[in-house]
Design a protein around this motif. Structure first.
Motif, PDB file in Angstrom:
ATOM      1  N   UNK A  62      39.730  37.719  38.921  1.00 19.66           N
ATOM      2  CA  UNK A  62      40.904  36.840  39.072  1.00 19.66           C
ATOM      3  C   UNK A  62      41.536  36.940  40.459  1.00 19.66           C
ATOM      4  N   UNK A  63      42.067  35.813  40.919  1.00 13.76           N
ATOM      5  CA  UNK A  63      42.830  35.773  42.179  1.00 13.76           C
ATOM      6  C   UNK A  63      44.220  35.246  41.846  1.00 13.76           C
ATOM      7  N   UNK A  64      45.151  36.139  41.548  1.00 18.18           N
ATOM      8  CA  UNK A  64      46.481  35.743  41.077  1.00 18.18           C
ATOM      9  C   UNK A  64      47.229  34.791  42.009  1.00 18.18           C
ATOM     10  N   UNK A  65      47.005  34.901  43.304  1.00 24.69           N
ATOM     11  CA  UNK A  65      47.758  34.077  44.257  1.00 24.69           C
ATOM     12  C   UNK A  65      47.519  32.590  44.053  1.00 24.69           C
ATOM     13  N   UNK A  66      46.340  32.232  43.563  1.00 21.60           N
ATOM     14  CA  UNK A  66      46.016  30.817  43.353  1.00 21.60           C
ATOM     15  C   UNK A  66      45.639  30.511  41.903  1.00 21.60           C
ATOM     16  N   UNK A  67      45.886  31.452  41.006  1.00 26.28           N
ATOM     17  CA  UNK A  67      45.569  31.268  39.580  1.00 26.28           C
ATOM     18  C   UNK A  67      44.114  30.849  39.373  1.00 26.28           C
ATOM     19  N   UNK A  68      43.235  31.394  40.193  1.00 26.64           N
ATOM     20  CA  UNK A  68      41.810  31.099  40.076  1.00 26.64           C
ATOM     21  C   UNK A  68      41.010  32.370  39.897  1.00 26.64           C
ATOM     22  N   UNK A  69      39.727  32.321  40.239  1.00 25.45           N
ATOM     23  CA  UNK A  69      38.893  33.505  40.099  1.00 25.45           C
ATOM     24  C   UNK A  69      37.651  33.379  40.973  1.00 25.45           C
ATOM     25  N   UNK A  70      37.106  34.535  41.337  1.00 23.91           N
ATOM     26  CA  UNK A  70      35.873  34.607  42.100  1.00 23.91           C
ATOM     27  C   UNK A  70      34.724  34.831  41.124  1.00 23.91           C
ATOM     28  N   UNK A  71      33.580  34.213  41.375  1.00 26.70           N
ATOM     29  CA  UNK A  71      32.448  34.326  40.464  1.00 26.70           C
ATOM     30  C   UNK A  71      31.137  34.216  41.246  1.00 26.70           C
ATOM     31  N   UNK A  72      30.017  34.311  40.522  1.00 28.68           N
ATOM     32  CA  UNK A  72      28.708  34.212  41.177  1.00 28.68           C
ATOM     33  C   UNK A  72      27.967  32.945  40.737  1.00 28.68           C
ATOM     34  N   UNK A  73      28.698  31.980  40.252  1.00 24.87           N
ATOM     35  CA  UNK A  73      28.082  30.739  39.784  1.00 24.87           C
ATOM     36  C   UNK A  73      27.389  29.936  40.860  1.00 24.87           C
TER      37      UNK A  73
END
Length: 203
Positions: A62-73
């Motif tokens: 998760x990346x709280x600053x942007x309400x997103x997340x990092x992944x390997x997709x």
């Protein structure tokens, strides 16, 4: 902008994805029917979309600053484009990644992901479909990764501000690099070992 502004998109994510799927299938059956190609396109699109979604959900930071997340997709997004061209690359990349957002608790990001990852898959697939030597695969995946990182950065700036968007750049860059190495590398090797794979679909 910010959290409240982007959250209004969440209830509409599944309807947007449904509309895109219907339009995609309509396009295939209206213009890609010759020689049973449509059956191959649908089957391969479904498999690669599922792989993109599963791999995207499998590892999330998760990346709280942007309400997103990092992944390997991005590994599967780029692999889709390298192996099967721009049509499958765009659909599997965009729809599969957006589906992962919608199912994984980030539906507010799904419409943006649909476009960003769709463009990534399309550009990789388009360039490699013209020529699939190592140099072109490398350039295509680097460009696809750059467009992905840039796309999320500009959306992040618009929604959360420059500082918050900047915090996602290192993680998104890592995503891009993983896609270049794994998606591009594996895709290139598969096409070298099994060149007949190109006969399955001509988009």
């Amino acid at each position: 902008m910010g959290e409240e502004s982007i959250m209004f998109l969440a209830p509409y994510a599944k309807w947007i994805l449904l509309a895109v799927a219907v339009l995609y299938l309509t396009y295939i059956f209206a213009w890609k029917k010759e020689s049973f190609k449509s059956a191959w396109v649908v089957a391969i699109s479904a498999v690669m979309t599922a792989l993109v979604a599963v791999i995207t959900i499998a590892i999330r930071v998760p990346t709280p600053a942007t309400s997103g997340y990092i992944n390997i997709g991005d590994t599967m997004v780029m692999l889709s484009g390298v192996l099967f061209g721009p049509l499958v690359g765009a659909f599997a990349g965009g729809f599969g990644s957006a589906l992962a957002d919608a199912l994984g608790g980030y539906p507010h990001w799904a419409p943006f992901t649909l476009i960003i990852k769709g463009v990534e898959g399309w550009i990789v697939g388009y360039l490699v479909s013209k020529r699939s030597d190592f140099t072109v695969v490398l350039i295509a995946t680097i460009l696809g990764g750059f467009l992905m990182v840039s796309g999320y950065f500009f959306v992040g700036v618009y929604l959360y501000g420059f500082g918050a968007a900047l915090t996602e750049v290192p993680g998104n860059t890592l995503q891009a690099v993983s896609g270049i190495i794994v998606g591009g590398g594996v895709g290139y090797l598969i096409k070298r070992l099994y060149p007949q794979i190109e006969s399955f679909i001509k988009a």
